[in-house]
Design an enzyme around this catalytic site. Sequence first.
Site, short mmCIF file in Angstrom:
data_model
loop_
_atom_site.label_atom_id
_atom_site.label_comp_id
_atom_site.label_asym_id
_atom_site.label_seq_id
_atom_site.Cartn_x
_atom_site.Cartn_y
_atom_site.Cartn_z
N ASP A 104 13.84 66.57 30.87
CA ASP A 104 13.51 66.73 32.28
C ASP A 104 13.26 65.35 32.90
OD1 ASP A 104 12.62 68.83 34.44
OD2 ASP A 104 10.90 67.50 34.30
N HIS A 259 13.83 76.50 30.03
CA HIS A 259 13.80 75.08 30.39
C HIS A 259 12.94 74.24 29.44
CE1 HIS A 259 14.01 71.49 32.80
NE2 HIS A 259 12.70 71.45 32.93
#
Length: 280
Positions: A104, A259
């Site tokens: 990320d 995620h």
Amino acid sequence: MFEGFSLDTVDAGPGSLRVRHGGTGPVVLLLHGHPRTHMTWGKVADLLSPHFTIVCPDLPGFGRSYQPLDTPDSRNSSKRAKAEALVELMLRLGHENFAVAGHDRGSLTAFRMAMDHPDRVQRLIIADGIPVIEHLERADWKFARDWYHWFFFAQPEKPERAILADPLAWYDKLSPALMGRQAYDDLVDVVRDPAAIHGMIEDDHLHDLEDRDAGRKVTCPMLCLWSLRDDMEQIYGDPVAIWRNWADDLHGFGIDSGHHVAEENPEALSRAIREFLEHR
């Protein structure tokens, strides 16, 4: 998590970084994303530490690491500035060369580190990330709808006020069952801290644009990973095709996960990292 690791605070020049480190073997720096701290890597660190020396810091501006000084252009919070501080951290821990893996927002700092410090970074692993300039140039109404927080975070003062009004409502997907109680409790303390919230939402993209215009690319071997139950492919198609604009020695694949892959499928992520570092 982090069995046998040391927890230290290390001066990295602009300020001090909170860092856990342990294990044995070749050195791997693991960089977390938003809104996590280094604790997100706990399960992966335990799986990798029998084979590698693992270094897990809170990124500058995140967790209990230093807060960069504010400037009108946010230069102290740029990925370049964060990469420089993290390289200094590694040097002060005695590691001149290392592999780096980022997830990320951490993937953006890892990418910047590989671009700016090719003499230090031996291998690069990106998970759930592409260069910021690639995000912005591909943005359409669907991106603006689903990733509106990117543009909201760019506003002065308002996002901090909105988040701090009820941090656990804003970060409503935090779960001790998924993260582990220790990591959850650590993060709950962080998201209630106004300074940490401000530090987490600073961002930049100018250095990506400069590198692309100059034709610079990642020079070390690179692995691109993405979570198959996230929206990376839905928004951008094949992430490897995008990264081929930025690296020549590249391969990649998706992992069955949402995620936060280090928490949701640490076994698959650890296996991918280990195989890339040991066999390619």
